[in-house]
Design a protein around this motif. Structure first.
Motif, mmCIF file in Angstrom:
data_model
loop_
_atom_site.group_PDB
_atom_site.id
_atom_site.type_symbol
_atom_site.label_atom_id
_atom_site.label_comp_id
_atom_site.label_asym_id
_atom_site.label_seq_id
_atom_site.Cartn_x
_atom_site.Cartn_y
_atom_site.Cartn_z
ATOM 1 N N SER A 286 -7.800 8.977 10.972
ATOM 2 C CA SER A 286 -7.594 8.208 10.231
ATOM 3 C C SER A 286 -8.353 7.762 8.994
ATOM 4 O O SER A 286 -9.749 7.809 9.479
ATOM 5 C CB SER A 286 -6.876 6.996 10.752
ATOM 6 N N GLY A 287 -8.171 7.301 7.988
ATOM 7 C CA GLY A 287 -9.120 6.710 7.199
ATOM 8 C C GLY A 287 -8.360 6.607 5.592
ATOM 9 O O GLY A 287 -7.354 6.877 5.467
ATOM 10 N N SER A 288 -8.991 6.265 4.631
ATOM 11 C CA SER A 288 -8.750 5.890 3.356
ATOM 12 C C SER A 288 -8.417 7.651 2.775
ATOM 13 O O SER A 288 -8.997 8.450 3.110
ATOM 14 C CB SER A 288 -9.736 5.243 2.427
ATOM 15 N N GLY A 289 -7.490 7.449 1.880
ATOM 16 C CA GLY A 289 -6.961 8.636 1.059
ATOM 17 C C GLY A 289 -8.384 9.490 0.798
ATOM 18 O O GLY A 289 -8.419 10.708 1.294
ATOM 19 N N ALA A 290 -9.145 8.851 -0.010
ATOM 20 C CA ALA A 290 -10.439 9.597 -0.367
ATOM 21 C C ALA A 290 -11.428 10.123 0.720
ATOM 22 O O ALA A 290 -11.657 11.317 0.819
ATOM 23 C CB ALA A 290 -11.418 8.743 -1.299
ATOM 24 N N GLU A 291 -11.434 9.468 1.933
ATOM 25 C CA GLU A 291 -12.477 9.811 2.983
ATOM 26 C C GLU A 291 -11.827 11.061 3.720
ATOM 27 O O GLU A 291 -12.460 12.121 3.659
ATOM 28 C CB GLU A 291 -12.521 8.750 4.028
ATOM 29 N N TYR B 78 -3.173 9.078 7.709
ATOM 30 C CA TYR B 78 -3.415 9.368 9.022
ATOM 31 C C TYR B 78 -2.982 10.894 9.316
ATOM 32 O O TYR B 78 -2.096 11.467 8.462
ATOM 33 C CB TYR B 78 -2.294 8.422 10.076
ATOM 34 N N SER C 225 0.738 -1.133 -0.106
ATOM 35 C CA SER C 225 0.017 0.060 0.006
ATOM 36 C C SER C 225 0.883 1.266 -0.070
ATOM 37 O O SER C 225 2.163 1.362 0.054
ATOM 38 C CB SER C 225 -0.873 -0.005 1.214
ATOM 39 N N ASP D 285 -3.524 5.084 -0.185
ATOM 40 C CA ASP D 285 -4.488 4.386 0.145
ATOM 41 C C ASP D 285 -5.111 4.866 1.663
ATOM 42 O O ASP D 285 -6.283 4.560 1.566
ATOM 43 C CB ASP D 285 -3.872 2.921 0.121
ATOM 44 N N ILE D 286 -3.955 4.794 2.317
ATOM 45 C CA ILE D 286 -4.736 5.308 3.754
ATOM 46 C C ILE D 286 -3.849 6.175 4.222
ATOM 47 O O ILE D 286 -2.638 6.662 3.876
ATOM 48 C CB ILE D 286 -4.231 3.914 4.600
ATOM 49 N N VAL E 296 0.785 4.580 2.204
ATOM 50 C CA VAL E 296 0.295 5.002 3.387
ATOM 51 C C VAL E 296 0.796 6.501 3.570
ATOM 52 O O VAL E 296 2.042 6.597 3.529
ATOM 53 C CB VAL E 296 0.424 4.175 4.772
ATOM 54 N N LEU F 65 -2.837 12.925 -0.126
ATOM 55 C CA LEU F 65 -4.092 12.007 0.011
ATOM 56 C C LEU F 65 -4.298 11.395 -1.193
ATOM 57 O O LEU F 65 -5.183 10.476 -1.184
ATOM 58 C CB LEU F 65 -4.940 13.078 0.842
#
Lengths: 232, 361
Positions: free
Chosen positions: A213-218, A203, A28, A200-201, A30, A196
């Motif tokens: 924290s969350g996925s990039g899109a979130e 923080y 991934s 993928d993820i 991150v 972002l």
């Protein structure tokens, strides 16, 4: 692949990292974003063994690597691209790349070819001292140098620092390309937008703690982040 | 520009070296052995070795160490102690019943032993000292060099070191070929080291310690290697110097000697082996020969030339140093190396330029 558990680091007399936990899954990208002084760089330096933590643990591929020597950690497959590039200015481009593979005793030709295929610009400048390259080329050299150790995980500390927007885009394209070729990436950035979009993820770090924290899109869609880091 | 291929380069270099040695042999045949030229060549070769060894540390590894004179002292003493012929020992160690070393080593093993003993001392000193950085390292190494000097003059060590008395009557060299060969071999080894992967690691540490560490270079380990190897060759240089001087006394190895060596490193270019060699011969030629006249009171007719008096040479040197530091602070060579390619290129440019001018007129 990489598991950080309740990591605490004192650096320069202050508690720079106050017990953070996060994980980097294999394959991934991150990203760790946050303002100046949030403790991002300290976290990276601790993972790579340059600073010893005061508590918590760093687990890489199931093994505890907390507080190990930097050389041993590089050997395990974690390499860092330091903040501000930190290439060796008096060494030639080729020598810089060879230093990246310092702990390896096998043949480097394939890896050199690989790095030159990612960064054709470096191939034209093999005999030039690193210090004579432009900022973007130096960043490419720093990434290429890190790749020469054949890392499983590559950690980048602000690769976009001080680079023109077009060059930043190039660098991020290359980061994605490296990731596609199977290298896991942990990215520290102040350029939250770019990071972002790529990651993928994500923080978010604030004053030594992970606050979101969350996925990039979130995270990109998060109102708080928009206000704090994306300027809209 | 057409580059020479490697084979040609090696051949030309070998030819140049053989040519140099033949030249030296011929000179020795035709010039009186008391000629200043030989003094300069001998001392210059010895200094070249010591300067290159200091450059390995200061120029290539970025460790600002000022212990060179101390390490040379250890080398000089080791050589002298183990090579004084057994029958001459009662005379040399007259206050210490002929000393406690009752055997003699041949010259070459003694020189190598001088290097090894120095390296062992350096290793032990390096353990605490190399944790320090920049100025602090310089101060600590300088301090250790002074301690070594005092230690070797200690009366209680007299049976080994002859206390503060001279060591003498050990085998020395007469031909200029000897120091050239030994120094040449040692410098060649240092050059090979600098061009190896260890050398690259040293240079990486010099350029950026943090980045080097992040690349997996063990800083403490590599600094220790560089420090020990540099001292090994300083020890051999010390042994050669002892042979050149024919007597050796600890009190001569003062910090001034280190400064002199450091000065040559700076003049030659920090990080250039060929620069160091060139500067060594230039410096020794100036201080021993060409600028001697500055120390003599001179009359032109009945006019007394002002300022020329004992010690003026030193003043002149101080001015030269300031000029170099201010206007020419990368030294003669900077970090560049003298190379055949560069030389050929230089002459080709000159030549073609002249031809163009000729055809223009």
């Amino acid at each position: 692949m990489l598991e950080i558990k309740n990591l605490k680091v004192n650096y320069g007399g202050i508690e720079a990292v106050k017990g953070i936990s996060f994980s980097v899954p294999e394959g991934s990208i991150v990203t760790l974003i946050g303002a100046n002084g949030a403790g991002k760089s300290t976290t990276l330096r601790t993972i790579s063994g340059l600073i010893r933590p005061n508590g918590g643990s760093v687990i890489f591929q199931g093994g505890d690597i907390t507080g190990m020597e930097p050389a041993a950690i590089v050997e395990k497959g974690i390499t860092m691209v330091p903040e501000g590039r930190k290439i060796f200015p008096d060494l030639t481009v080729l020598e810089n790349l060879k230093i990246g593979a310092y702990l390896r005793k096998d043949n480097l030709n394939d890896d050199l070819e690989w790095v030159f295929s990612l960064f054709p610009r470096l191939k034209e400048r093999t005999w030039q001292p690193g210090g004579t390259l432009s900022g973007g080329e130096q960043q490419m050299l720093a990434v290429g140098r890190a790749l020469m150790s054949r890392p499983k995980l590559i950690m980048m500390d602000e690769p976009s620092l001080g680079l023109a927007p077009l060059v930043v885009r190039d660098i991020f394209n290359i980061i994605q390309e490296i990731n596609r070729q199977g290298v896991t990436i942990l990215l520290i950035e102040q350029n939250a937008n770019m990071a972002l979009k790529t990651a993928d993820i994500g923080y978010v770090m604030e004053t030594g703690r992970i606050t979101l924290s969350g996925s990039g899109a979130e995270l990109l869609a998060n109102e708080g982040i928009k206000a704090a880091y994306l300027g809209s | 520009m057409e580059h020479l291929n490697n084979k040609q380069k090696i051949l030309i270099t070998a030819a140049l070296i053989i040519g140099l040695f033949i030249l030296l042999l011929v000179l020795e045949q035709f010039l009186p052995s008391s000629s200043m030229l030989f003094v300069v060549l001998k001392k210059g070769a010895i200094y070249a070795l010591v300067v290159v060894s200091m450059n390995l540390l200061n120029g290539f590894t970025g460790l600002f160490s000022l212990g060179q004179a101390g390490f040379m002292l250890i080398g000089a003493y080791t050589y002298a102690i183990f090579t004084i012929p057994v029958e001459a020992r009662p005379m040399v160690y007259q206050y210490f019943n002929g000393g406690i070393v009752k055997f003699t080593l041949p010259v070459i093993p003694a020189i190598i032993l001088a290097g090894i003993v120095t390296a062992i001392f350096a290793y032990l000193i390096g353990l605490p000292v190399l944790r320090l950085k920049s100025d602090y390292l310089a101060i600590a190494t300088l301090g250790f060099a002074e301690i070594i000097r005092a230690f070797f003059q200690w009366d209680k060590l007299g049976p080994i070191t002859n206390g503060s008395n001279l060591l003498k009557l050990y085998p020395v060299f007469h031909s200029v070929i000897f120091p050239f060969t030994v120094a040449g071999i040692c410098i060649a080894i240092i050059v090979l080291l600098i061009n190896s992967s260890y050398g690259r690691a040293f240079k990486a540490i010099r350029d950026d310690e943090i980045a080097a560490e992040a690349m997996g270079i063990n800083l403490a380990h590599h600094k220790q290697i560089s420090f020990t190897i540099s001292s090994f060759f300083a020890g051999i240089g010390g042994a050669l110097l002892a042979m050149f001087q024919t007597t050796v006394q600890a009190s001569a190895f003062r910090a001034t000697m280190t400064y002199e060596i450091l000065l040559i490193v700076v003049i030659g270019g920090i990080g250039s082996v060929t620069g160091s060699c060139l500067a060594s011969f230039l410096f020794i030629a100036c201080s021993e020969w060409w600028l001697r006249f500055l120390d003599n009171t001179t009359y032109i007719g009945s006019f007394k030339v002002p300022l020329l008096a004992t010690g003026f040479r030193k003043v002149f040197f101080a001015v030269v140093i300031m000029i170099i530091v201010l206007f020419y602070n990368r030294g003669i060579m900077g970090t560049n190396e003298f190379s055949l390619d560069a030389l050929i290129e230089f002459f080709r440019k000159r030549f073609s330029k002249r031809r163009k001018e000729d055809s223009a007129t």
